[in-house]
Write a protein that holds these residues in place. Structure first.
Motif, PDB file in Angstrom:
ATOM      1  N   ALA A 181       7.530   2.473  -1.103  1.00  0.00           N
ATOM      2  CA  ALA A 181       6.698   2.849   0.039  1.00  0.00           C
ATOM      3  C   ALA A 181       5.216   2.818  -0.341  1.00  0.00           C
ATOM      4  CB  ALA A 181       7.088   4.231   0.546  1.00  0.00           C
ATOM      5  N   ALA A 182       4.891   3.335  -1.508  1.00  0.00           N
ATOM      6  CA  ALA A 182       3.496   3.348  -1.943  1.00  0.00           C
ATOM      7  C   ALA A 182       2.959   1.927  -2.121  1.00  0.00           C
ATOM      8  CB  ALA A 182       3.368   4.123  -3.248  1.00  0.00           C
ATOM      9  N   LEU A 183       3.762   1.055  -2.702  1.00  0.00           N
ATOM     10  CA  LEU A 183       3.332  -0.317  -2.924  1.00  0.00           C
ATOM     11  C   LEU A 183       3.163  -1.086  -1.624  1.00  0.00           C
ATOM     12  CD1 LEU A 183       5.460  -1.266  -6.070  1.00  0.00           C
ATOM     13  CD2 LEU A 183       2.973  -1.047  -5.956  1.00  0.00           C
ATOM     14  N   LEU A 184       4.117  -0.943  -0.714  1.00  0.00           N
ATOM     15  CA  LEU A 184       4.050  -1.739   0.509  1.00  0.00           C
ATOM     16  C   LEU A 184       2.906  -1.266   1.413  1.00  0.00           C
ATOM     17  CD1 LEU A 184       5.350  -0.342   3.348  1.00  0.00           C
ATOM     18  CD2 LEU A 184       7.403  -0.403   1.931  1.00  0.00           C
ATOM     19  N   VAL A 185       2.661   0.041   1.454  1.00  0.00           N
ATOM     20  CA  VAL A 185       1.546   0.540   2.259  1.00  0.00           C
ATOM     21  C   VAL A 185       0.221   0.017   1.702  1.00  0.00           C
ATOM     22  CG1 VAL A 185       0.238   2.615   2.880  1.00  0.00           C
ATOM     23  CG2 VAL A 185       2.730   2.588   3.133  1.00  0.00           C
ATOM     24  N   THR A 186       0.077  -0.003   0.391  1.00  0.00           N
ATOM     25  CA  THR A 186      -1.143  -0.514  -0.237  1.00  0.00           C
ATOM     26  C   THR A 186      -1.374  -1.982   0.111  1.00  0.00           C
ATOM     27  OG1 THR A 186      -0.914   1.036  -2.080  1.00  0.00           O
ATOM     28  CG2 THR A 186      -2.308  -0.900  -2.434  1.00  0.00           C
ATOM     29  N   LEU A 187      -0.308  -2.782   0.048  1.00  0.00           N
ATOM     30  CA  LEU A 187      -0.434  -4.206   0.344  1.00  0.00           C
ATOM     31  C   LEU A 187      -0.785  -4.451   1.805  1.00  0.00           C
ATOM     32  CD1 LEU A 187       2.533  -5.535  -1.801  1.00  0.00           C
ATOM     33  CD2 LEU A 187       0.118  -6.050  -2.156  1.00  0.00           C
ATOM     34  N   LEU A 188      -0.171  -3.697   2.710  1.00  0.00           N
ATOM     35  CA  LEU A 188      -0.456  -3.878   4.133  1.00  0.00           C
ATOM     36  C   LEU A 188      -1.890  -3.487   4.463  1.00  0.00           C
ATOM     37  CD1 LEU A 188       2.832  -2.621   5.844  1.00  0.00           C
ATOM     38  CD2 LEU A 188       1.983  -4.958   5.724  1.00  0.00           C
ATOM     39  N   VAL A 189      -2.333  -2.374   3.911  1.00  0.00           N
ATOM     40  CA  VAL A 189      -3.706  -1.944   4.151  1.00  0.00           C
ATOM     41  C   VAL A 189      -4.686  -2.987   3.630  1.00  0.00           C
ATOM     42  CG1 VAL A 189      -5.442  -0.233   3.512  1.00  0.00           C
ATOM     43  CG2 VAL A 189      -3.169   0.517   4.204  1.00  0.00           C
ATOM     44  N   ALA A 190      -4.405  -3.538   2.462  1.00  0.00           N
ATOM     45  CA  ALA A 190      -5.288  -4.559   1.903  1.00  0.00           C
ATOM     46  C   ALA A 190      -5.345  -5.796   2.798  1.00  0.00           C
ATOM     47  CB  ALA A 190      -4.809  -4.943   0.503  1.00  0.00           C
ATOM     48  N   ALA A 191      -4.176  -6.218   3.311  1.00  0.00           N
ATOM     49  CA  ALA A 191      -4.139  -7.404   4.173  1.00  0.00           C
ATOM     50  C   ALA A 191      -4.960  -7.201   5.440  1.00  0.00           C
ATOM     51  CB  ALA A 191      -2.690  -7.738   4.528  1.00  0.00           C
ATOM     52  N   VAL A 192      -4.838  -6.020   6.042  1.00  0.00           N
ATOM     53  CA  VAL A 192      -5.571  -5.741   7.284  1.00  0.00           C
ATOM     54  C   VAL A 192      -7.063  -5.619   7.021  1.00  0.00           C
ATOM     55  CG1 VAL A 192      -5.924  -4.039   9.107  1.00  0.00           C
ATOM     56  CG2 VAL A 192      -3.593  -4.662   8.428  1.00  0.00           C
ATOM     57  N   VAL A 193      -7.441  -4.833   6.013  1.00  0.00           N
ATOM     58  CA  VAL A 193      -8.860  -4.581   5.741  1.00  0.00           C
ATOM     59  C   VAL A 193      -9.586  -5.874   5.374  1.00  0.00           C
ATOM     60  CG1 VAL A 193     -10.455  -3.451   4.149  1.00  0.00           C
ATOM     61  CG2 VAL A 193      -8.529  -2.174   5.102  1.00  0.00           C
ATOM     62  N   LEU A 194      -8.950  -6.708   4.561  1.00  0.00           N
ATOM     63  CA  LEU A 194      -9.612  -7.932   4.114  1.00  0.00           C
ATOM     64  C   LEU A 194      -9.690  -8.999   5.199  1.00  0.00           C
ATOM     65  CD1 LEU A 194      -8.083  -8.207   0.527  1.00  0.00           C
ATOM     66  CD2 LEU A 194     -10.427  -7.567   1.140  1.00  0.00           C
ATOM     67  N   SER A 195      -8.760  -8.966   6.157  1.00  0.00           N
ATOM     68  CA  SER A 195      -8.753  -9.990   7.204  1.00  0.00           C
ATOM     69  C   SER A 195      -9.550  -9.600   8.444  1.00  0.00           C
ATOM     70  CB  SER A 195      -7.316 -10.314   7.614  1.00  0.00           C
ATOM     71  OG  SER A 195      -6.697  -9.200   8.232  1.00  0.00           O
ATOM     72  N   PHE A 266      -2.661  -5.800  15.664  1.00  0.00           N
ATOM     73  CA  PHE A 266      -3.989  -6.164  16.164  1.00  0.00           C
ATOM     74  C   PHE A 266      -4.612  -7.237  15.285  1.00  0.00           C
ATOM     75  CE2 PHE A 266      -8.601  -5.677  16.022  1.00  0.00           C
ATOM     76  CZ  PHE A 266      -8.920  -5.859  17.356  1.00  0.00           C
ATOM     77  N   ALA A 267      -4.512  -7.085  13.968  1.00  0.00           N
ATOM     78  CA  ALA A 267      -5.121  -8.060  13.064  1.00  0.00           C
ATOM     79  C   ALA A 267      -4.495  -9.436  13.233  1.00  0.00           C
ATOM     80  CB  ALA A 267      -4.983  -7.582  11.619  1.00  0.00           C
ATOM     81  N   VAL A 268      -3.176  -9.489  13.387  1.00  0.00           N
ATOM     82  CA  VAL A 268      -2.499 -10.780  13.539  1.00  0.00           C
ATOM     83  C   VAL A 268      -3.036 -11.528  14.761  1.00  0.00           C
ATOM     84  CG1 VAL A 268      -0.292 -11.835  14.185  1.00  0.00           C
ATOM     85  CG2 VAL A 268      -0.392 -10.198  12.304  1.00  0.00           C
ATOM     86  N   ILE A 269      -3.206 -10.824  15.876  1.00  0.00           N
ATOM     87  CA  ILE A 269      -3.672 -11.480  17.098  1.00  0.00           C
ATOM     88  C   ILE A 269      -5.169 -11.741  17.055  1.00  0.00           C
ATOM     89  CG2 ILE A 269      -3.983 -11.158  19.582  1.00  0.00           C
ATOM     90  CD1 ILE A 269      -1.287  -9.755  19.625  1.00  0.00           C
ATOM     91  N   ALA A 270      -5.956 -10.748  16.639  1.00  0.00           N
ATOM     92  CA  ALA A 270      -7.417 -10.894  16.654  1.00  0.00           C
ATOM     93  C   ALA A 270      -7.914 -11.877  15.607  1.00  0.00           C
ATOM     94  CB  ALA A 270      -8.077  -9.537  16.452  1.00  0.00           C
ATOM     95  N   VAL A 271      -7.204 -11.977  14.495  1.00  0.00           N
ATOM     96  CA  VAL A 271      -7.641 -12.883  13.423  1.00  0.00           C
ATOM     97  C   VAL A 271      -7.054 -14.276  13.586  1.00  0.00           C
ATOM     98  CG1 VAL A 271      -7.568 -13.311  10.933  1.00  0.00           C
ATOM     99  CG2 VAL A 271      -7.990 -10.992  11.787  1.00  0.00           C
ATOM    100  N   LEU A 272      -5.764 -14.350  13.875  1.00  0.00           N
ATOM    101  CA  LEU A 272      -5.086 -15.652  13.921  1.00  0.00           C
ATOM    102  C   LEU A 272      -5.173 -16.324  15.277  1.00  0.00           C
ATOM    103  CD1 LEU A 272      -1.853 -14.866  11.861  1.00  0.00           C
ATOM    104  CD2 LEU A 272      -4.057 -15.751  11.060  1.00  0.00           C
TER     105      LEU A 272
END
Length: 448
Positions: A181-195, A266-272
């Motif tokens: 859980a800790a790892l996956l939350v970190t990865l998701l947050v990174a993907a959203v923040v960076l994109s 939101f990131a998937v639609i707004a970015v892609l």
């Protein structure tokens, strides 16, 4: 660890709490202290059960169905999650038992509906696991090549890994889930923040290219992403203090899951933009935009972690449920071993794992599309939700917050049932099989 079937005196079994012998709301279990899970581990299990393969695949599917208006579907299901999770947390805190919703249905309505709930949940996990594992495998194939062969082999490897983790014991499962859980939350947050710096509001127009009516089908599809609010009830007896820890874990999980789902969608639609509806790996595309280079390999790692976390939680819950069904006479008694607190339900685990592998083999051989499998599985979970919240209305004390939450959730669940359409045939068939088993069992008992 003792593998002998037993039930601690301070954990009410569904058989001990018969509908006519137990008045709704009279069983208090706040002093139960024999479980091993901490609040953090329970939160991780909850996050893993809900936040899983939906976030790596369904933003694209929902965007294809409703366009940017799919964000309304996401928001609606996040809102539904609050009363639904609160109702199940209230039930789990008062009745911590491996049978979960099945036990609540037995206390409230009797053996028949309890068996229906148990069978619907138990038999939804194997095909759902096959679809989930294939989602994760598809990310690996996208990153490293190999097409369907790579996806299928990765899916089978995920299933075997989860089976082994659960066979070691539930304590190991909790620790593994906390780390995942800790790892996956970190990865998701990174993907959203960076994109997000690459987001364009123009990508939200037209907002409803397929019409506002498309929000309903998109919401039905997204139920897959939110299936799991009932899963923790099967493990409630494993918490150290269910009455205290389960509500805390539920509140934390709802907040984490809701925020992450809305952010990723939101990131998937707004970015892609329009490309969101054309990719099978939206999270990989997000990370490629935000990080640059060959970020799809990192996305594949995230997909594997998400898939592993979801499957880990569901295998644990379904194996416990299978043991409880065997204990209570709703399934063959052979499954009963492992239903007690702290015991490992290896027989139930073997059935879940075996059926999941068969489902994967069937999907691969028949080249079945993933979308129908998702909708069949979600129809089963919505059926479980409907009976579960109805049981909450009967069992929880009048005027309590849990009962109020169940009332609010019931209306939304009924709407989801109606939107499931023809896919309700699957849980109806499973329900018929459950009732037939009970009838044959009683007939054999009378003859004996």
């Amino acid at each position: 660890m003792n593998d002998t079937a037993s039930q601690p005196r301070d954990v009410p079994t569904a058989r001990a709490a018969a509908p006519r012998a137990t008045a709704p709301g009279t069983v208090a279990t706040g002093r139960h202290t024999t479980g091993r899970y901490t609040t953090a581990q329970a939160t991780a299990l909850y996050v893993g059960a809900v936040l899983g393969t939906g976030v790596i695949t369904l933003p694209a599917m929902a965007a294809e169905t409703a366009g940017p208006a799919s964000l309304v579907s996401w928001a609606a299901l996040v809102a539904l999650s609050v009363p639904l999770a609160a109702a199940f947390a209230a039930l789990g805190a008062r009745y911590p038992d491996a049978g979960g919703v099945s036990s609540y249905a037995r206390i409230a309505f009797g053996d028949r509906l309890a068996s229906v709930v148990g069978w619907c949940f138990f038999l939804a996990v194997p095909p759902g696991a096959a679809a989930a594992a294939f989602f994760g495998g598809s990310y690996v194939a996208e990153a490293f090549g190999g097409g369907s062969t790579t996806a299928t082999l990765t899916a089978a490897a995920l299933m075997l890994a989860v089976t082994c983790a659960n066979a070691v014991g539930l304590r190991t499962t909790g620790r593994l889930q906390l780390a995942l859980a800790a790892l996956l939350v970190t990865l998701l947050v990174a993907a959203v923040v960076l994109s997000l710096p690459h987001a364009r509001m123009a990508n939200l127009q037209p907002f409803a290219p397929h019409g506002w009516a498309a929000i309903g089908p998109a919401a039905t599809l997204l139920v897959w992403s939110f299936a799991g609010w009932e899963a923790i009830t099967h493990l409630a007896a494993e918490l150290r203090r269910p009455a205290r820890d389960l509500p805390r874990a539920t509140g934390a999980a709802v907040a984490v899951v809701g925020l992450l789902y809305l952010s990723v969608a939101f990131a998937v639609i707004a970015v892609l933009g329009s490309a969101a509806a054309e990719t099978d790996a939206p999270l990989g595309e997000l990370m490629a935009v935000g990080v640059g280079g060959d970020a799809r390999k990192l996305a594949a790692v995230a997909a594997l972690l998400l898939t592993l976390g979801t499957m880990n939680a569901y295998y644990a819950a379904a194996a416990k449920l299978g043991a409880a069904l065997g204990r209570d006479g709703s399934a063959p008694a052979w499954l009963a071993r492992g239903s007690g607190v702290g015991e490992v339900p290896r027989r139930g685990l073997a059935v879940v794992s075996g059926l999941a592998l068969v489902s994967l083999a069937t999907v691969t051989a028949a080249d079945v599309e993933v979308r129908p499998l998702v909708l069949m599985t979600t129809a089963s979970f919505v059926t479980v939700y409907a009976i579960g919240v109805a049981a909450a209305l009967r069992l929880l004390p009048r005027g309590s917050g849990g009962r109020a939450a169940a009332g609010a959730a019931l209306l939304a669940v009924v709407a989801l049932l109606l939107m499931s359409g023809a896919y309700l045939l699957w849980p109806l068939a499973v329900s018929g099989a459950a009732l037939l088993y009970l009838r044959l069992r009683r007939a054999r008992t009378m003859v004996g």
